[in-house]
Motif scaffolding. Structure first.
Motif, PDB file in Angstrom:
ATOM      1  N   TYR A  46      -6.640   3.522  -1.418  1.00 51.27           N
ATOM      2  CA  TYR A  46      -5.886   4.354  -0.472  1.00 51.27           C
ATOM      3  C   TYR A  46      -5.448   5.677  -1.114  1.00 51.27           C
ATOM      4  O   TYR A  46      -5.666   6.751  -0.533  1.00 51.27           O
ATOM      5  CB  TYR A  46      -4.711   3.556   0.109  1.00 51.27           C
TER       6      TYR A  46
ATOM      7  N   ASN B  59       0.838  -1.212   0.000  1.00 50.87           N
ATOM      8  CA  ASN B  59       0.000   0.000   0.000  1.00 50.87           C
ATOM      9  C   ASN B  59       0.867   1.254   0.000  1.00 50.87           C
ATOM     10  O   ASN B  59       0.527   2.255  -0.639  1.00 50.87           O
ATOM     11  CB  ASN B  59      -0.943   0.004   1.204  1.00 50.87           C
TER      12      ASN B  59
ATOM     13  N   GLU C 179      -7.352  -2.277  -2.548  1.00 54.24           N
ATOM     14  CA  GLU C 179      -6.674  -1.434  -1.554  1.00 54.24           C
ATOM     15  C   GLU C 179      -5.744  -0.438  -2.245  1.00 54.24           C
ATOM     16  O   GLU C 179      -5.670   0.732  -1.881  1.00 54.24           O
ATOM     17  CB  GLU C 179      -5.860  -2.286  -0.577  1.00 54.24           C
ATOM     18  N   HIS C 180      -5.030  -0.956  -3.249  1.00 49.92           N
ATOM     19  CA  HIS C 180      -4.027  -0.115  -3.915  1.00 49.92           C
ATOM     20  C   HIS C 180      -4.654   1.017  -4.715  1.00 49.92           C
ATOM     21  O   HIS C 180      -3.998   2.020  -5.004  1.00 49.92           O
ATOM     22  CB  HIS C 180      -3.138  -0.983  -4.817  1.00 49.92           C
TER      23      HIS C 180
ATOM     24  N   SER D 175       1.828   2.047  -3.456  1.00 45.85           N
ATOM     25  CA  SER D 175       0.735   2.638  -4.255  1.00 45.85           C
ATOM     26  C   SER D 175       0.552   4.114  -3.902  1.00 45.85           C
ATOM     27  O   SER D 175       0.266   4.931  -4.784  1.00 45.85           O
ATOM     28  CB  SER D 175      -0.562   1.847  -4.085  1.00 45.85           C
TER      29      SER D 175
ATOM     30  N   ALA E 181      -0.189   1.943   7.106  1.00 45.51           N
ATOM     31  CA  ALA E 181      -0.290   0.996   5.984  1.00 45.51           C
ATOM     32  C   ALA E 181       0.380  -0.317   6.397  1.00 45.51           C
ATOM     33  O   ALA E 181       1.572  -0.505   6.169  1.00 45.51           O
ATOM     34  CB  ALA E 181       0.352   1.576   4.727  1.00 45.51           C
TER      35      ALA E 181
END
Ligand code: GRF
Length: 202
Positions: free
Chosen positions: A177, A13, A173-174, A16, A86
């Protein structure tokens, strides 16, 4: 906005967020990656990306308060205004959470308020839910209980395993966020009286 990302592990994360923040119009700068574990794989990935890193090893501090004071000092030294957790695997005290209230968010791999805590994918499969996902929320003293900023949903499909479900969720998630951090840093989402208030198109 000068943002710190707090990690304990692989930091996917984190990557990203770093990549999203490279865009010229992104309202946040990833100014620091802080890990409580010296061996976190994410530290190398942050260094490769040219981001300042620091380790505040919880094992090197006698108490939780002492550990958090050291983190807070490192954050202040880098002029940090906002924190993204994260995969940061330390429970934070009320002192630290209150200090960063409205300025600290977390990503959690479930559709909160379902499945707070760990092993969310296994528990989702055990419960037989047909949709699952991830949530970005403001951090409050109660674990995984803060006001929700953004969520993404994935289907649970026949034959799913913990691993296949986790893989489907992490893709979301990537995306989620960076989207949520943008909304917070450009003022589209903010915390007011314990609730998230959305503006611009909401
Ligand atoms: C993610 O599933 C996140 O939702 C949870 O911990 C995991 C961290 O993964 N809080 P990574 O370190 O970002 O790859």
């Amino acid at each position: 906005r000068r943002v710190a990302i707090l990690i304990s592990g692989r930091g996917s994360n984190m990557v990203s967020l770093i990549e999203a923040a490279r865009a010229g119009d992104y309202p946040a700068e990833i100014a620091l990656v802080l890990s409580n574990r010296p061996d976190a794989a994410g530290l190398d990935r942050a260094k490769e990306a040219g981001i300042a890193t620091c380790v505040v090893d919880h094992k090197a501090h006698p108490t939780r308060e002492d550990f958090e004071q050291a983190m807070d000092a490192a954050l202040a030294a880098h002029g940090i205004e906002f924190i993204c957790l994260a995969g940061f695997m330390r429970v934070l005290t009320d002192w630290f959470v209150e200090r960063w209230s409205g300025r600290m968010v977390n990503i959690h791999p479930s559709l909160l308020p379902l499945f707070r805590g760990t092993q969310t994918h296994r528990r989702a499969l055990e419960e037989g839910v047909l949709v699952h996902g991830c949530t970005v929320h403001f951090v409050v003293p109660e674990l995984d209980a803060g006001p929700i900023i953004a969520q993404a949903v994935v289907p649970v499909v026949p034959g799913d395993t913990e691993e296949s479900l986790a893989a489907r969720v992490i893709v979301q998630e990537h995306k989620l966020y960076p989207h949520a951090l943008r909304m917070i840093c450009d003022g589209t989402a903010r915390l007011e009286n314990g609730r998230v208030v959305f503006s611009r198109g909401w």
